[in-house]
Design a protein around this motif. Sequence first.
Motif, PDB file in Angstrom:
ATOM      1  N   CYS A 216       0.838  -1.194   0.000  1.00  0.00           N
ATOM      2  CA  CYS A 216       0.000   0.000   0.000  1.00  0.00           C
ATOM      3  C   CYS A 216       0.878   1.252   0.000  1.00  0.00           C
ATOM      4  O   CYS A 216       1.947   1.278   0.615  1.00  0.00           O
ATOM      5  N   LEU A 217       0.404   2.282  -0.689  1.00  0.00           N
ATOM      6  CA  LEU A 217       1.106   3.563  -0.740  1.00  0.00           C
ATOM      7  C   LEU A 217       0.135   4.657  -0.304  1.00  0.00           C
ATOM      8  O   LEU A 217      -0.925   4.838  -0.910  1.00  0.00           O
ATOM      9  N   LYS A 218       0.492   5.366   0.755  1.00  0.00           N
ATOM     10  CA  LYS A 218      -0.365   6.426   1.280  1.00  0.00           C
ATOM     11  C   LYS A 218      -0.548   7.529   0.243  1.00  0.00           C
ATOM     12  O   LYS A 218       0.397   7.872  -0.484  1.00  0.00           O
ATOM     13  N   PRO A 219      -1.752   8.114   0.138  1.00  0.00           N
ATOM     14  CA  PRO A 219      -1.996   9.124  -0.898  1.00  0.00           C
ATOM     15  C   PRO A 219      -1.112  10.349  -0.734  1.00  0.00           C
ATOM     16  O   PRO A 219      -0.786  10.769   0.382  1.00  0.00           O
ATOM     17  N   SER A 220      -0.722  10.917  -1.863  1.00  0.00           N
ATOM     18  CA  SER A 220      -0.036  12.205  -1.926  1.00  0.00           C
ATOM     19  C   SER A 220      -0.873  13.112  -2.812  1.00  0.00           C
ATOM     20  O   SER A 220      -1.181  12.760  -3.950  1.00  0.00           O
ATOM     21  N   VAL A 221      -1.288  14.260  -2.280  1.00  0.00           N
ATOM     22  CA  VAL A 221      -2.218  15.135  -2.994  1.00  0.00           C
ATOM     23  C   VAL A 221      -1.614  16.526  -3.120  1.00  0.00           C
ATOM     24  O   VAL A 221      -0.929  17.006  -2.218  1.00  0.00           O
ATOM     25  N   MET A 222      -1.849  17.171  -4.263  1.00  0.00           N
ATOM     26  CA  MET A 222      -1.417  18.540  -4.490  1.00  0.00           C
ATOM     27  C   MET A 222      -2.467  19.253  -5.331  1.00  0.00           C
ATOM     28  O   MET A 222      -3.189  18.629  -6.121  1.00  0.00           O
ATOM     29  N   THR A 223      -2.574  20.558  -5.142  1.00  0.00           N
ATOM     30  CA  THR A 223      -3.548  21.372  -5.864  1.00  0.00           C
ATOM     31  C   THR A 223      -2.847  22.206  -6.921  1.00  0.00           C
ATOM     32  O   THR A 223      -1.626  22.407  -6.885  1.00  0.00           O
ATOM     33  N   ALA A 295      -7.750  13.107  -0.143  1.00  0.00           N
ATOM     34  CA  ALA A 295      -7.476  11.850  -0.846  1.00  0.00           C
ATOM     35  C   ALA A 295      -7.359  10.742   0.184  1.00  0.00           C
ATOM     36  O   ALA A 295      -6.635  10.876   1.172  1.00  0.00           O
ATOM     37  N   LYS A 296      -8.067   9.617  -0.054  1.00  0.00           N
ATOM     38  CA  LYS A 296      -8.108   8.539   0.926  1.00  0.00           C
ATOM     39  C   LYS A 296      -8.055   7.190   0.230  1.00  0.00           C
ATOM     40  O   LYS A 296      -8.702   6.979  -0.794  1.00  0.00           O
ATOM     41  N   ASN A 297      -7.256   6.279   0.800  1.00  0.00           N
ATOM     42  CA  ASN A 297      -7.245   4.888   0.358  1.00  0.00           C
ATOM     43  C   ASN A 297      -6.976   3.994   1.558  1.00  0.00           C
ATOM     44  O   ASN A 297      -7.035   4.451   2.709  1.00  0.00           O
ATOM     45  N   LEU A 298      -6.681   2.720   1.328  1.00  0.00           N
ATOM     46  CA  LEU A 298      -6.495   1.783   2.430  1.00  0.00           C
ATOM     47  C   LEU A 298      -5.301   2.130   3.301  1.00  0.00           C
ATOM     48  O   LEU A 298      -5.265   1.750   4.478  1.00  0.00           O
ATOM     49  N   ALA A 299      -4.324   2.830   2.749  1.00  0.00           N
ATOM     50  CA  ALA A 299      -3.104   3.133   3.500  1.00  0.00           C
ATOM     51  C   ALA A 299      -3.216   4.386   4.344  1.00  0.00           C
ATOM     52  O   ALA A 299      -2.380   4.614   5.214  1.00  0.00           O
ATOM     53  N   GLY A 300      -4.211   5.226   4.112  1.00  0.00           N
ATOM     54  CA  GLY A 300      -4.346   6.437   4.915  1.00  0.00           C
ATOM     55  C   GLY A 300      -5.046   7.543   4.151  1.00  0.00           C
ATOM     56  O   GLY A 300      -5.732   7.310   3.145  1.00  0.00           O
ATOM     57  N   MET A 301      -4.869   8.785   4.629  1.00  0.00           N
ATOM     58  CA  MET A 301      -5.539   9.939   4.037  1.00  0.00           C
ATOM     59  C   MET A 301      -4.608  11.140   4.100  1.00  0.00           C
ATOM     60  O   MET A 301      -3.803  11.290   5.025  1.00  0.00           O
ATOM     61  N   SER A 302      -4.696  12.002   3.102  1.00  0.00           N
ATOM     62  CA  SER A 302      -3.978  13.269   3.080  1.00  0.00           C
ATOM     63  C   SER A 302      -4.860  14.299   2.395  1.00  0.00           C
ATOM     64  O   SER A 302      -5.825  13.950   1.705  1.00  0.00           O
ATOM     65  N   GLU A 303      -4.539  15.572   2.576  1.00  0.00           N
ATOM     66  CA  GLU A 303      -5.375  16.632   2.018  1.00  0.00           C
ATOM     67  C   GLU A 303      -4.523  17.844   1.671  1.00  0.00           C
ATOM     68  O   GLU A 303      -3.395  18.008   2.168  1.00  0.00           O
ATOM     69  N   ALA A 304      -5.074  18.683   0.808  1.00  0.00           N
ATOM     70  CA  ALA A 304      -4.452  19.947   0.414  1.00  0.00           C
ATOM     71  C   ALA A 304      -5.553  20.997   0.322  1.00  0.00           C
ATOM     72  O   ALA A 304      -6.719  20.670   0.071  1.00  0.00           O
TER      73      ALA A 304
END
Length: 587
Positions: A216-223, A295-304
């Motif tokens: 699993c790869l935790k999400p990486s999000v950018m705007t 952004a969310k998946n099985l590995a976690g969540m991140s936001e921007a």
Amino acid sequence: ARSVLCNDPDMYEIPVNVPVDTVKLRIEKTVIRRIPTEAFYYLVDLKYLWVTYNCVANIDISSFYNLKQLHELRLDGNLLSTFPWESLSEMPNLRTLDLHNNKVTSIPADAGRYLRNLTYLDISSNKLTTLPSDLMDIWPPFSGAIVSKNTDILVTQRVILGFQDNPWFCDCRISKLIEFSKIVDTSVVLLDPLLSCSGPESLAGILFQRAELEQCLKPSVMTSATKITSPLGSNVLLRCDATGYPTPQLTWTRSDNIPVNYTVIQETPGEGVRWSIISLTGISYKDAGEYRCKAKNLAGMSEAAVTVTVQESERTTTPLPTTPTMTALVSTEKSTSLTFNDKKQSRLMLDGKKMSKSVTNGNKKQVGEFSKKGEDTSLNTAGMAEQNLTVKNLRVISETDERVTLTWKTVNATSNSAVTVLYSKYGDKNMLPLSTDSNKNKVTIDGLQPSTQYMACVSPKGVPPTKEQCIIFSTDGLNDESSSQFSILIVASSAACVVVLPLIVFLLYKVLKLHVKPKIAKEAELAKETYVKFETLSLKPRTVSAGDQLWARRYTDESERLLLCSRSSMDSQMTFKSEGSRSEYLC
């Protein structure tokens, strides 16, 4: 060393009269359902606590308070669905934890910090389907480091783990566990190395050693931008891109908890990549604020976050350049403006091939208008038209091979209101206009080709149609000859079924009658000669001599219904043999 055994089948509470110098306490085969707070606080010398094969379903976070010397805790054979992992901090010398044969469904990620000192952990025969990936990152058996408490150096220590007999769902969350099961490591031993998957269906029954999964790869999000400043009444597009495995899901929220009721478009161009665009049309001061893309998946969540600022529109008489300047949406801390050329319409293509066009003149940003001779009007005029007239409920009421009839409803219509009807073959970019009566909400399109898909749009005059104002239909028609042949085929098939079906049923009835009749006769004859004699078995009373020590066992209805586990009985026999002649006290 004092050892105490409590195995009264009628016991329903933790005993409170246990001698304070007890080193080993065994509570087995009772009907105790919970372990209360500070149940053993006075047993400061207790090293072995077995509460096995009871009915314990609830343990308080402070149930094991003050058990500083406890070395072994066994809770197997109970009804635990959760375990207070924080309670392990009350037992710094604990090395063995046995939760075998319970109903534990999950282990939290922060449980790893309390498992560092354990050398034996058995969570087999539970209902675990997965393990958090964060748990394996901090738990020494999987992180590869066991730190000594006294000296901050790495030490070699064998750890025994029991994970078998759980319904593991094999996805990327347990990819580390699957890879770990394939490694031969003398420092970590699995009680049963032949672990297998229970799901998904494609991997059901597959051994861990043969399963291949990605991590699993935790999400990486950018705007596209962190701050946007736009004039009042203009259109703003906010975009965010995310990567991760599995492919993350994107959602837009506002920091002030106001619902986001704007148009949102999302697309996944490839595995592990997803982007989302939110469209703010004709923004007002209430649209200003902070927008968060999560952004969310099985590995976690991140936001921007993107901050939108609305200001008064600036007007200038400086002529616009003839060639528009292309500006991309770039992630920057500076304010940006979305502007338009007065001669060419600015568009943002969803596939990323075309970017939005804007016009700049020195350091000032100018707002133009969409214009096109004979057809287009300015954005402000379009906005007023949309407020005055709205087209809804576009549908097809009749359809033939070469003709369709469209109807719609108009809201806030006036005597001067007019609509534009456009249609074309599905997929064609050039749409043909169609004249219509402004007083009627219906139009008929003739001259269509049979068995062809078309798209038709109805919108207020001078306003580009939206997705809700368009409809896709097809002219699917059958000629009379094929229809008649199909009808004849149906009639012939029905007639054949009516004739043949009763004949088949009659033949089956005759065959079954010949086979069932001899069997019923044999069973009736056998029933006459067969009987079962029931006997009631009872225990014979035992006589006890006066010189022998009295050991009484009470047989009640409740104890007769208890199902004693063979594993607990074997543990009791082994303990008896190992202790030899040592005295064991009964509570």
